[in-house]
Scaffold this motif. Structure first.
Motif, PDB file in Angstrom:
ATOM      1  N   ARG A 316      -8.685  10.700 -27.350  1.00 16.76           N
ATOM      2  CA  ARG A 316      -8.761  10.280 -26.024  1.00 16.76           C
ATOM      3  C   ARG A 316      -8.143  11.200 -25.040  1.00 16.76           C
ATOM      4  O   ARG A 316      -7.059  11.796 -25.500  1.00 16.76           O
ATOM      5  CB  ARG A 316      -8.129   8.883 -25.875  1.00 16.76           C
ATOM      6  CG  ARG A 316      -9.059   7.759 -26.399  1.00 16.76           C
ATOM      7  CD  ARG A 316      -8.441   6.381 -26.132  1.00 16.76           C
ATOM      8  NE  ARG A 316      -9.401   5.401 -26.649  1.00 16.76           N
ATOM      9  CZ  ARG A 316     -10.417   5.046 -26.178  1.00 16.76           C
ATOM     10  NH1 ARG A 316     -10.896   5.361 -24.904  1.00 16.76           N
ATOM     11  NH2 ARG A 316     -11.410   3.980 -26.697  1.00 16.76           N
ATOM     12  N   CYS A 317      -8.422  11.430 -23.892  1.00 17.38           N
ATOM     13  CA  CYS A 317      -7.730  12.366 -22.932  1.00 17.38           C
ATOM     14  C   CYS A 317      -6.386  11.653 -22.872  1.00 17.38           C
ATOM     15  O   CYS A 317      -6.093  10.534 -22.503  1.00 17.38           O
ATOM     16  CB  CYS A 317      -8.667  12.425 -21.722  1.00 17.38           C
ATOM     17  SG  CYS A 317      -7.613  13.441 -20.270  1.00 17.38           S
ATOM     18  N   PRO A 318      -5.296  12.634 -22.895  1.00 13.65           N
ATOM     19  CA  PRO A 318      -4.061  12.217 -22.674  1.00 13.65           C
ATOM     20  C   PRO A 318      -3.630  11.850 -21.063  1.00 13.65           C
ATOM     21  O   PRO A 318      -2.497  11.215 -20.752  1.00 13.65           O
ATOM     22  CB  PRO A 318      -3.011  13.591 -23.184  1.00 13.65           C
ATOM     23  CG  PRO A 318      -4.170  14.655 -23.657  1.00 13.65           C
ATOM     24  CD  PRO A 318      -5.481  14.212 -23.369  1.00 13.65           C
ATOM     25  N   ILE A 319      -4.662  12.253 -20.308  1.00 11.67           N
ATOM     26  CA  ILE A 319      -4.495  11.751 -18.793  1.00 11.67           C
ATOM     27  C   ILE A 319      -5.271  10.633 -18.562  1.00 11.67           C
ATOM     28  O   ILE A 319      -4.811   9.666 -18.066  1.00 11.67           O
ATOM     29  CB  ILE A 319      -4.836  12.978 -17.995  1.00 11.67           C
ATOM     30  CG1 ILE A 319      -4.027  14.368 -18.258  1.00 11.67           C
ATOM     31  CG2 ILE A 319      -4.522  12.788 -16.622  1.00 11.67           C
ATOM     32  CD1 ILE A 319      -4.397  15.397 -18.174  1.00 11.67           C
ATOM     33  N   CYS A 320      -6.601  10.811 -18.685  1.00 11.89           N
ATOM     34  CA  CYS A 320      -7.720   9.622 -18.531  1.00 11.89           C
ATOM     35  C   CYS A 320      -7.598   8.544 -19.618  1.00 11.89           C
ATOM     36  O   CYS A 320      -8.224   7.471 -19.204  1.00 11.89           O
ATOM     37  CB  CYS A 320      -8.764  10.054 -17.988  1.00 11.89           C
ATOM     38  SG  CYS A 320      -8.870  11.916 -17.391  1.00 11.89           S
ATOM     39  N   ARG A 321      -7.436   8.932 -20.651  1.00 10.85           N
ATOM     40  CA  ARG A 321      -7.602   8.011 -21.827  1.00 10.85           C
ATOM     41  C   ARG A 321      -9.071   7.707 -21.901  1.00 10.85           C
ATOM     42  O   ARG A 321      -9.459   6.862 -22.893  1.00 10.85           O
ATOM     43  CB  ARG A 321      -7.005   6.559 -21.572  1.00 10.85           C
ATOM     44  CG  ARG A 321      -5.458   6.843 -21.389  1.00 10.85           C
ATOM     45  CD  ARG A 321      -4.685   5.972 -22.428  1.00 10.85           C
ATOM     46  NE  ARG A 321      -3.232   6.298 -22.363  1.00 10.85           N
ATOM     47  CZ  ARG A 321      -2.406   5.515 -21.766  1.00 10.85           C
ATOM     48  NH1 ARG A 321      -2.601   4.371 -21.216  1.00 10.85           N
ATOM     49  NH2 ARG A 321      -1.194   5.894 -21.765  1.00 10.85           N
ATOM     50  N   ARG A 338     -13.307  18.515 -24.180  1.00  7.36           N
ATOM     51  CA  ARG A 338     -13.049  18.631 -22.572  1.00  7.36           C
ATOM     52  C   ARG A 338     -13.474  17.446 -21.971  1.00  7.36           C
ATOM     53  O   ARG A 338     -14.696  16.994 -22.055  1.00  7.36           O
ATOM     54  CB  ARG A 338     -14.083  19.861 -22.362  1.00  7.36           C
ATOM     55  CG  ARG A 338     -14.019  20.071 -20.868  1.00  7.36           C
ATOM     56  CD  ARG A 338     -15.060  21.423 -20.322  1.00  7.36           C
ATOM     57  NE  ARG A 338     -14.645  21.743 -19.090  1.00  7.36           N
ATOM     58  CZ  ARG A 338     -15.074  20.922 -17.887  1.00  7.36           C
ATOM     59  NH1 ARG A 338     -15.519  19.831 -18.142  1.00  7.36           N
ATOM     60  NH2 ARG A 338     -14.753  21.720 -16.771  1.00  7.36           N
ATOM     61  N   CYS A 339     -12.664  16.938 -21.441  1.00  8.93           N
ATOM     62  CA  CYS A 339     -12.601  15.736 -20.591  1.00  8.93           C
ATOM     63  C   CYS A 339     -13.335  15.753 -19.225  1.00  8.93           C
ATOM     64  O   CYS A 339     -13.067  17.135 -18.733  1.00  8.93           O
ATOM     65  CB  CYS A 339     -11.143  15.008 -20.261  1.00  8.93           C
ATOM     66  SG  CYS A 339     -11.312  13.513 -19.543  1.00  8.93           S
ATOM     67  N   SER A 340     -13.766  15.002 -18.772  1.00 10.42           N
ATOM     68  CA  SER A 340     -14.650  15.262 -17.323  1.00 10.42           C
ATOM     69  C   SER A 340     -13.653  15.607 -16.441  1.00 10.42           C
ATOM     70  O   SER A 340     -13.892  15.867 -15.295  1.00 10.42           O
ATOM     71  CB  SER A 340     -15.427  13.938 -16.974  1.00 10.42           C
ATOM     72  OG  SER A 340     -14.578  12.785 -17.238  1.00 10.42           O
ATOM     73  N   CYS A 341     -12.261  15.105 -16.551  1.00  7.78           N
ATOM     74  CA  CYS A 341     -11.289  15.563 -15.632  1.00  7.78           C
ATOM     75  C   CYS A 341     -11.127  17.127 -15.455  1.00  7.78           C
ATOM     76  O   CYS A 341     -10.525  17.669 -14.564  1.00  7.78           O
ATOM     77  CB  CYS A 341      -9.906  14.813 -15.706  1.00  7.78           C
ATOM     78  SG  CYS A 341      -9.220  15.425 -17.313  1.00  7.78           S
ATOM     79  N   GLY A 342     -11.652  17.625 -16.363  1.00  9.21           N
ATOM     80  CA  GLY A 342     -11.387  19.286 -16.631  1.00  9.21           C
ATOM     81  C   GLY A 342     -10.580  19.715 -17.613  1.00  9.21           C
ATOM     82  O   GLY A 342     -10.401  20.948 -17.779  1.00  9.21           O
TER      83      GLY A 342
HETATM   84 ZN   LIG Z   1      -9.345  13.558 -18.810  1.00 13.79          ZN
END
Ligand SMILES: [Zn+2]
Length: 601
Positions: A316-321, A338-342
């Motif tokens: 899981r993305c450490p920022i958006c989960r 690569r998360c959709s947050c970039g």
């Molecule tokens: Zn993210």
């Protein structure tokens, strides 16, 4: 499922033990190899593993497993898939939707996995060589094969005893074709040939050959033969490991290509090439060549490897989960997403094993940069003066809130070179670092207040109240933090309106990341959790109440441009390339300066 987890937690086992669900292929025609592997792994991983057999699996398969293991080791309820912490899928074709659903709750490990779901697996282990997708495997090694314990003392040079075996079903009737071809060479008589007949074989044993009906442990019997005729797959590799001579007759061109790639001698696809078979039978080196294809010394434990990988959390993305989706790069220790947050992030399957103690700043720092951190103090302090100036310029407090000296906290302050520079530039400074020796140095030698602790620890974050700070800085620290969301929320609360959040970090859009992203990620330190780009930083910081006012791209390396490895500093070419790198913002690191937006309440 729920029962399993509850039972495991309340009894003697620690609650953190991974619960591993093994999902073997059970379809008609798939043979019994996957099932055997699952049973073996389940025994080795006991008591932390179960075998999952979906409600529609044939009774015969369920009986086979419960006969070997006992019914309590089988899960039939699909709820078990949600309760497990790791799922091992051992199937040649996995649908994408299936893996996507499983990844939500667990680490999904693909074992010789194929199909569209392969790319989505969090971790892939290829034991049997494949043709394509090689870059998509975390681990690729025949060393995970369970090899026969019974081995010939030496590879044969003549082949009087011949075994013909084409799996439990042999739908293309390769067995009678091979026997017929062998007998027609004139060099082999029926008494020399033994055939293996599986439970679902649809052919009659030809003539006078000996028949082994459903042998229970074929692997350990291989060494009794000089030549094994089979198709590409486990048995071929096992026979080579038992030091038999091996020839392949393959059911498809795909199998033939795989076999050729490993180096096996091939006598045809479905139809036997008589000439090739004759040559193989009269080749005294065939035994030696076959035996060289499998390295017996390299044997590794698949169960131990799976147990280690199963400890990893779901991606899981450490920022958006948000769930990771399809990994963009894999190696033995990590999968990157690569998360959709970039932001790019990785899950680690081995502990990077780095403690940020004195050794980190001395031995490890020296190994990487050629001098210790303290020896580098003056140099970092000079960089720090420029950074502190930029922080000061970005700071725009509301008129009524202007205090004498803006309050700055440097997270990961190490021995304090930046703090020293920031104090000199007019900030009221304090530092935080996990290394107690470094914190002592900052307090006693540099003379600036500092606290030992990790910003990931909520009790450490609680030391600062909302609006307590005018600037938070993190120089090459943010990429080390596992769970960034609580940290970013804390920064949002703690930095007063108009205050600054600044950090430096590697740049995934620098020359190295652009030229070869895989190499860039592969070379990245094992303890880096996230990889940023200026664009991702803008997007993420906006979400946490900051507006990026300046990005400084740093780490320009003209010698990393394609074909410029020999360009030396001081030359005209170097200066030109340096200019281009700066203009195009191709440095391998960057600094970002963001201002806390004013809240209108
Ligand atoms: Zn993210």
């Amino acid at each position: 499922m729920v029962r399993w987890r509850a039972e495991t937690n309340s009894c003697r086992r620690a609650p953190m033990m991974p619960q591993i669900l093994l999902c073997p292929e059970t379809a008609v025609g798939a043979g019994t190899g996957h099932l055997r592997r699952a049973i073996r792994l389940c025994k080795q991983l006991s008591p932390d593993a179960r075998i999952y057999l979906a409600p529609d699996v044939r009774d015969g398969v369920v009986h086979t497993v419960s006969h070997e293991l006992g019914a309590s080791w089988i899960e039939r309820d699909p709820a078990a898939l949600v309760a497990a912490s790791a799922i091992v899928i051992d199937r040649p074709i996995i649908p994408r939707e299936e893996v996507a659903a499983l990844c939500q709750h667990a680490v999904v490990i693909g074992l010789d996995a194929g199909g569209s779901g392969r790319a989505l697996c969090n971790y892939t282990i290829d034991i049997i060589p494949r043709l394509r997708d090689d870059g998509r495997a975390n681990l690729r090694s025949t060393a995970f094969l369970e090899l026969p314990r019974s081995v010939r003392s030496a590879p044969p040079a003549i082949y009087p005893r011949i075994l013909v075996t084409f799996g439990g079903e042999d739908p293309k009737r390769l067995t009678p074709r091979m026997v017929e071809a062998l007998l027609q060479t004139g060099e082999v008589n029926a008494q020399q040939v033994t055939v293996v007949r599986g439970p679902l074989a649809a052919w009659d044993a030809p003539g006078d050959v000996r028949v082994l009906d459903r042998p229970s442990n074929l692997m350990e019997m291989l060494c009794d033969y000089d030549l094994v005729c089979t198709s590409f797959g486990l048995t071929a590799l096992e026979a080579a490991a038992a030091r038999c001579a091996v020839v392949l007759l393959n059911p498809t061109r795909y199998h033939a290509r795989l076999g050729k790639r490993v180096g096996f001698t091939d006598v045809g696809v479905v139809r036997v090439n008589r000439r090739a078979l004759g040559l193989a039978l009269s080749d005294p080196a065939l035994g030696l060549k076959s035996a060289a294809l499998v390295d017996r010394r390299a044997s590794q434990s698949l169960a131990r490897t799976i147990a280690r990988i199963a400890q990893a959390p779901p991606a899981r993305c450490p920022i958006c989960r948000r769930p990771g989706g399809e990994p963009i790069f894999r190696d033995a220790d990590r999968s990157f997403y690569r998360c959709s947050c970039g932001v790019l992030f990785r899950t680690a399957f081995t502990d990077p094993g780095i403690a940020y103690d004195e050794a980190y700043f001395f031995e490890e720092y020296r190994a990487q940069y050629g001098r210790t951190y303290l020896e580098d103090f003056a140099h970092i302090r000079v960089l720090g003066l420029a950074r502190a100036r930029r922080v000061m310029r970005a700071h725009k407090p509301p008129k009524q809130a202007r205090s004498a000296k803006p309050r700055l906290l440097d997270i990961g302050c190490a021995y304090g070179p930046f703090l020293d520079a920031a104090q000199h530039s007019g900030f009221a400074c304090s530092g935080l670092d996990v290394a107690t020796a470094a914190v002592r140095h900052v307090r006693d030698v540099v003379g600036i207040p500092a606290v030992a602790g990790s910003i990931s620890d909520p009790s450490v974050r609680d030391r600062w109240k909302p609006g307590d700070l005018d600037a938070v800085t993190m120089w090459y620290v943010i990429e080390h933090i596992d769970d960034l969301r609580p940290l970013l929320r804390w920064v949002q609360r703690t930095v007063a309106p108009g205050g600054v959040f600044a950090f430096a970090t590697p740049n995934a859009r620098g020359i190295s990341g652009r030229l070869d992203r895989s190499a860039f990620l592969r070379m990245g330190p094992r303890d880096h959790v996230t990889v940023w780009t200026p664009t991702a930083a803008r997007r993420v910081l906006r979400r946490f109440g900051f507006h990026v006012v300046r990005v400084v791209v740093t780490g320009h390396h003209p010698e990393r441009f394609p074909g410029c490895g020999a360009v030396r500093p001081g030359t005209v070419a170097y200066r030109l390339l340096l200019g281009a790198s700066r203009l195009l913002r191709l440095g391998d690191t960057f600094e970002v300066y963001a201002r806390r937006r004013e809240e209108r309440e």
